[in-house]
Design a protein around this motif. Structure first.
Motif, PDB file in Angstrom:
ATOM      1  N   ASP A   1      46.808  31.608  26.137  1.00 33.67           N
ATOM      2  CA  ASP A   1      47.789  30.757  26.822  1.00 33.67           C
ATOM      3  C   ASP A   1      48.914  30.341  25.878  1.00 33.67           C
ATOM      4  OD1 ASP A   1      46.325  30.949  29.135  1.00 33.67           O
ATOM      5  OD2 ASP A   1      45.341  28.995  28.914  1.00 33.67           O
ATOM      6  N   SER A   2      48.549  30.032  24.637  1.00 36.28           N
ATOM      7  CA  SER A   2      49.570  29.627  23.653  1.00 36.28           C
ATOM      8  C   SER A   2      50.508  30.781  23.330  1.00 36.28           C
ATOM      9  CB  SER A   2      48.894  29.110  22.379  1.00 36.28           C
ATOM     10  OG  SER A   2      48.167  27.931  22.629  1.00 36.28           O
ATOM     11  N   VAL A   3      49.943  31.977  23.153  1.00 40.09           N
ATOM     12  CA  VAL A   3      50.782  33.150  22.852  1.00 40.09           C
ATOM     13  C   VAL A   3      51.722  33.444  24.019  1.00 40.09           C
ATOM     14  CG1 VAL A   3      50.747  35.642  22.460  1.00 40.09           C
ATOM     15  CG2 VAL A   3      49.148  34.164  21.228  1.00 40.09           C
ATOM     16  N   LYS A   4      51.211  33.380  25.235  1.00 42.34           N
ATOM     17  CA  LYS A   4      52.056  33.621  26.408  1.00 42.34           C
ATOM     18  C   LYS A   4      53.160  32.570  26.511  1.00 42.34           C
ATOM     19  CE  LYS A   4      48.775  36.008  29.443  1.00 42.34           C
ATOM     20  NZ  LYS A   4      48.005  35.943  30.706  1.00 42.34           N
ATOM     21  N   LYS A   5      52.813  31.325  26.206  1.00 38.76           N
ATOM     22  CA  LYS A   5      53.812  30.247  26.258  1.00 38.76           C
ATOM     23  C   LYS A   5      54.892  30.461  25.209  1.00 38.76           C
ATOM     24  CE  LYS A   5      54.070  25.177  26.193  1.00 38.76           C
ATOM     25  NZ  LYS A   5      53.266  23.928  26.020  1.00 38.76           N
ATOM     26  N   GLY A   6      54.493  30.921  24.038  1.00 39.03           N
ATOM     27  CA  GLY A   6      55.462  31.125  22.964  1.00 39.03           C
ATOM     28  C   GLY A   6      56.315  32.365  23.149  1.00 39.03           C
ATOM     29  N   ARG A   7      55.702  33.456  23.620  1.00 39.14           N
ATOM     30  CA  ARG A   7      56.425  34.730  23.722  1.00 39.14           C
ATOM     31  C   ARG A   7      57.090  34.938  25.078  1.00 39.14           C
ATOM     32  NH1 ARG A   7      58.369  36.827  19.816  1.00 39.14           N
ATOM     33  NH2 ARG A   7      58.157  38.941  20.633  1.00 39.14           N
ATOM     34  N   GLY A   8      56.570  34.299  26.121  1.00 44.23           N
ATOM     35  CA  GLY A   8      57.182  34.417  27.438  1.00 44.23           C
ATOM     36  C   GLY A   8      57.157  35.825  27.979  1.00 44.23           C
TER      37      GLY A   8
ATOM     38  N   LEU B   1      50.187  41.380   6.753  1.00 49.39           N
ATOM     39  CA  LEU B   1      49.230  41.063   7.809  1.00 49.39           C
ATOM     40  C   LEU B   1      49.600  39.769   8.529  1.00 49.39           C
ATOM     41  CD1 LEU B   1      46.463  41.758   9.113  1.00 49.39           C
ATOM     42  CD2 LEU B   1      45.384  40.448   7.273  1.00 49.39           C
ATOM     43  N   GLY B   2      49.617  39.836   9.837  1.00 49.57           N
ATOM     44  CA  GLY B   2      49.831  38.644  10.663  1.00 49.57           C
ATOM     45  C   GLY B   2      48.864  38.723  11.827  1.00 49.57           C
ATOM     46  N   ALA B   3      47.605  38.425  11.552  1.00 48.59           N
ATOM     47  CA  ALA B   3      46.549  38.638  12.528  1.00 48.59           C
ATOM     48  C   ALA B   3      45.954  37.334  13.008  1.00 48.59           C
ATOM     49  CB  ALA B   3      45.439  39.517  11.927  1.00 48.59           C
ATOM     50  N   SER B   4      45.486  37.360  14.243  1.00 52.17           N
ATOM     51  CA  SER B   4      44.711  36.285  14.840  1.00 52.17           C
ATOM     52  C   SER B   4      45.400  34.928  14.708  1.00 52.17           C
ATOM     53  CB  SER B   4      43.320  36.269  14.195  1.00 52.17           C
ATOM     54  OG  SER B   4      42.386  35.710  15.064  1.00 52.17           O
ATOM     55  N   GLY B   5      44.800  33.972  13.958  1.00 54.74           N
ATOM     56  CA  GLY B   5      45.402  32.652  13.834  1.00 54.74           C
ATOM     57  C   GLY B   5      46.792  32.688  13.243  1.00 54.74           C
ATOM     58  N   ALA B   6      47.059  33.679  12.384  1.00 52.42           N
ATOM     59  CA  ALA B   6      48.397  33.827  11.808  1.00 52.42           C
ATOM     60  C   ALA B   6      49.400  34.234  12.887  1.00 52.42           C
ATOM     61  CB  ALA B   6      48.381  34.861  10.685  1.00 52.42           C
ATOM     62  N   TYR B   7      48.967  35.103  13.809  1.00 46.16           N
ATOM     63  CA  TYR B   7      49.857  35.462  14.918  1.00 46.16           C
ATOM     64  C   TYR B   7      50.004  34.298  15.890  1.00 46.16           C
ATOM     65  CZ  TYR B   7      52.310  37.813  18.584  1.00 46.16           C
ATOM     66  OH  TYR B   7      53.275  38.131  19.510  1.00 46.16           O
ATOM     67  N   TYR B   8      48.941  33.531  16.066  1.00 47.26           N
ATOM     68  CA  TYR B   8      49.005  32.309  16.877  1.00 47.26           C
ATOM     69  C   TYR B   8      50.174  31.444  16.401  1.00 47.26           C
ATOM     70  CZ  TYR B   8      46.829  28.171  19.209  1.00 47.26           C
ATOM     71  OH  TYR B   8      46.554  27.084  19.997  1.00 47.26           O
ATOM     72  N   ILE B   9      50.268  31.248  15.098  1.00 45.99           N
ATOM     73  CA  ILE B   9      51.351  30.453  14.516  1.00 45.99           C
ATOM     74  C   ILE B   9      52.700  31.129  14.746  1.00 45.99           C
ATOM     75  CG2 ILE B   9      52.329  29.633  12.334  1.00 45.99           C
ATOM     76  CD1 ILE B   9      49.435  29.264  11.361  1.00 45.99           C
ATOM     77  N   ALA B  10      52.750  32.440  14.497  1.00 51.65           N
ATOM     78  CA  ALA B  10      54.009  33.179  14.624  1.00 51.65           C
ATOM     79  C   ALA B  10      54.573  33.096  16.035  1.00 51.65           C
ATOM     80  CB  ALA B  10      53.797  34.636  14.229  1.00 51.65           C
ATOM     81  N   SER B  11      53.698  33.054  17.040  1.00 45.43           N
ATOM     82  CA  SER B  11      54.163  33.061  18.428  1.00 45.43           C
ATOM     83  C   SER B  11      54.925  31.792  18.806  1.00 45.43           C
ATOM     84  CB  SER B  11      52.979  33.256  19.382  1.00 45.43           C
ATOM     85  OG  SER B  11      52.105  32.136  19.349  1.00 45.43           O
ATOM     86  N   ALA B  12      54.854  30.761  17.954  1.00 45.87           N
ATOM     87  CA  ALA B  12      55.600  29.527  18.221  1.00 45.87           C
ATOM     88  C   ALA B  12      57.050  29.624  17.755  1.00 45.87           C
ATOM     89  CB  ALA B  12      54.926  28.349  17.519  1.00 45.87           C
ATOM     90  N   ALA B  13      57.375  30.661  16.982  1.00 49.03           N
ATOM     91  CA  ALA B  13      58.733  30.807  16.448  1.00 49.03           C
ATOM     92  C   ALA B  13      59.703  31.307  17.521  1.00 49.03           C
ATOM     93  CB  ALA B  13      58.716  31.773  15.266  1.00 49.03           C
ATOM     94  N   ASP B  14      60.989  31.146  17.239  1.00 49.67           N
ATOM     95  CA  ASP B  14      62.009  31.668  18.156  1.00 49.67           C
ATOM     96  C   ASP B  14      61.956  33.186  18.227  1.00 49.67           C
ATOM     97  OD1 ASP B  14      63.960  29.342  19.023  1.00 49.67           O
ATOM     98  OD2 ASP B  14      63.477  28.979  16.925  1.00 49.67           O
TER      99      ASP B  14
ATOM    100  N   GLY C   1      46.329  25.755  15.624  1.00 48.16           N
ATOM    101  CA  GLY C   1      46.882  25.007  16.748  1.00 48.16           C
ATOM    102  C   GLY C   1      47.759  23.857  16.312  1.00 48.16           C
ATOM    103  N   TYR C   2      47.334  23.156  15.262  1.00 47.63           N
ATOM    104  CA  TYR C   2      48.153  22.059  14.732  1.00 47.63           C
ATOM    105  C   TYR C   2      49.530  22.565  14.319  1.00 47.63           C
ATOM    106  CZ  TYR C   2      44.136  18.848  14.343  1.00 47.63           C
ATOM    107  OH  TYR C   2      43.071  18.026  14.598  1.00 47.63           O
ATOM    108  N   ILE C   3      49.538  23.680  13.589  1.00 45.27           N
ATOM    109  CA  ILE C   3      50.803  24.225  13.090  1.00 45.27           C
ATOM    110  C   ILE C   3      51.668  24.716  14.252  1.00 45.27           C
ATOM    111  CG2 ILE C   3      51.844  25.993  11.611  1.00 45.27           C
ATOM    112  CD1 ILE C   3      49.181  25.930   9.986  1.00 45.27           C
ATOM    113  N   TYR C   4      51.048  25.410  15.203  1.00 51.69           N
ATOM    114  CA  TYR C   4      51.758  25.898  16.396  1.00 51.69           C
ATOM    115  C   TYR C   4      52.448  24.744  17.121  1.00 51.69           C
ATOM    116  CZ  TYR C   4      52.249  27.867  21.143  1.00 51.69           C
ATOM    117  OH  TYR C   4      52.725  28.271  22.365  1.00 51.69           O
ATOM    118  N   ASP C   5      51.706  23.676  17.375  1.00 50.52           N
ATOM    119  CA  ASP C   5      52.272  22.522  18.103  1.00 50.52           C
ATOM    120  C   ASP C   5      53.412  21.875  17.327  1.00 50.52           C
ATOM    121  OD1 ASP C   5      50.434  22.910  20.124  1.00 50.52           O
ATOM    122  OD2 ASP C   5      49.022  21.404  19.391  1.00 50.52           O
ATOM    123  N   GLU C   6      53.270  21.794  15.996  1.00 51.12           N
ATOM    124  CA  GLU C   6      54.314  21.157  15.198  1.00 51.12           C
ATOM    125  C   GLU C   6      55.591  21.991  15.169  1.00 51.12           C
ATOM    126  OE1 GLU C   6      55.995  18.085  12.854  1.00 51.12           O
ATOM    127  OE2 GLU C   6      54.322  18.230  14.266  1.00 51.12           O
ATOM    128  N   ILE C   7      55.452  23.300  15.127  1.00 50.95           N
ATOM    129  CA  ILE C   7      56.637  24.169  15.158  1.00 50.95           C
ATOM    130  C   ILE C   7      57.415  23.953  16.447  1.00 50.95           C
ATOM    131  CG2 ILE C   7      57.445  26.560  15.276  1.00 50.95           C
ATOM    132  CD1 ILE C   7      55.061  27.310  13.483  1.00 50.95           C
TER     133      ILE C   7
END
Length: 326
Positions: A235-242, A150-163, A125-131
């Motif tokens: 909620d974070s994934v939906k916010k990031g991926r739209g 592999l990009g699973a679980s928390g790793a995908y959480y982070i990825a979803s913050a990217a463009d 979550g920290y990394i997601y918010d900072e991105i």
């Protein structure tokens, strides 16, 4: 017949010569032993000196190497291994790397190269918010997540913050779920005839104790904690991926299942297929890549692994392991 060898008579010149020769030989042997000991000592000292110098100056040399780049480039930040405090993919390390990449005026785009099974929801979550914060401050610099194996679980959480998210067709992507695990030793204790004594000042303070029977109300409570964390993740994934997510018709999207990169594109979890070099060259338009990933010194890595190992084993012995995004 040859004369037999005889020990020189005591006090004779031959006997004195013999003793002098014996002393000289003993002194020579002792001197050789001392020389070997000092030689070993100085070799060990030299090795330690070189090790310490390497540990101290290698990160500085890496920074100088990156700083010497005069042309625009693609910035790279690695997210590798377990996402947890004191690990290489901790929030401190990843966030620090990202800030350095964004602060460099020569950075044209940022790639998060991810190869991780997930980990702590807090660190993720920290990394997601900072991105998302950095993207808001530097609107001209885009962030691209590239999932390797592999990009699973928390790793995908982070990825979803990217463009945008890229992956290989065989990459494993998803696992949007939460887990917490321990063991139960109640029957084992009964068979061994061992009595467990726990003293607490709170009614539910020891509710995760593996040596005591589970209680239905405590199990429901813990399940509620996991479901709340899962909802935050969704909620974070939906916010990031739209609206790129194909939620309709795919109720299993947030069930914890995992898909290949090719399947993930169809589900909207991934935008396109592509590697790090492809994104740098074809998407960002800058094939030169500069790695901004924070690198711990060998001494730091050893200390962190030792501390993490001790705390992990202590947590397992106590039967507690916090929620993990896996």
């Amino acid at each position: 017949m040859a004369d037999e060898w005889k020990t020189p008579a005591a006090g004779s010149p031959d006997e004195r010569s013999w003793r002098l020769l014996e002393k000289a030989l003993l002194a020579s042997v002792q001197e050789q032993r001392r020389s070997r000991r000092w030689g070993i000592f100085f070799k060990v000292l030299t090795f330690l000196y070189l090790f310490i110098m390497l540990a101290l100056f290698t990160p500085a040399l890496d920074l100088k190497k990156s700083a010497s780049r005069s042309e625009s480039h693609t910035a790279l930040v690695e997210v590798r291994g377990m996402i947890a405090d004191k690990e290489a993919a901790s929030a401190d390390n990843i966030v620090g790397s990202l800030r350095a990449a964004f602060d460099d005026p020569k950075t044209k785009g940022v790639i998060l190269r991810i190869n991780s099974p997930g980990g702590s929801p807090v660190q993720s979550g920290y990394i997601y918010d900072e991105i998302r914060r950095l993207r808001g401050e530097h609107k001209d610099i885009k962030v691209y997540a590239v999932i390797a194996d592999l990009g699973a679980s928390g790793a995908y959480y982070i990825a979803s913050a990217a463009d945008e998210i890229y992956a290989d067709k065989a990459s494993l992507v998803g696992s949007i779920g939460v887990t917490a695990a321990s063991f139960g030793f109640v029957e084992t204790m009964n068979k061994l005839g061992v009595e467990r004594r726990v003293y607490t000042s709170g009614e539910h303070k020891a509710f995760l104790d593996p040596f005591q029977p589970q209680k239905e109300d405590e199990t429901r409570f813990w399940q509620g904690v996991l479901e709340t964390t899962h909802k935050q993740f969704i909620d974070s994934v939906k916010k990031g991926r739209g609206d790129r997510l194909k939620v309709d018709g795919h109720p299993e999207l947030f069930s914890g299942l995992i898909w290949t990169g090719e399947q993930a594109v169809a589900l909207g979890l991934v935008d396109k297929l592509g590697s790090t070099s492809y994104v740098a060259r074809e998407v960002i338009g800058e094939k030169e890549i500069v790695d901004y990933t924070v690198q711990d010194s060998p001494i730091d890595r050893f200390a962190k692994r030792l501390g993490a190992s001790v705390s992990e084993h202590a947590a397992l012995w106590l039967g507690f392991q916090g929620p993990s995004l896996r």
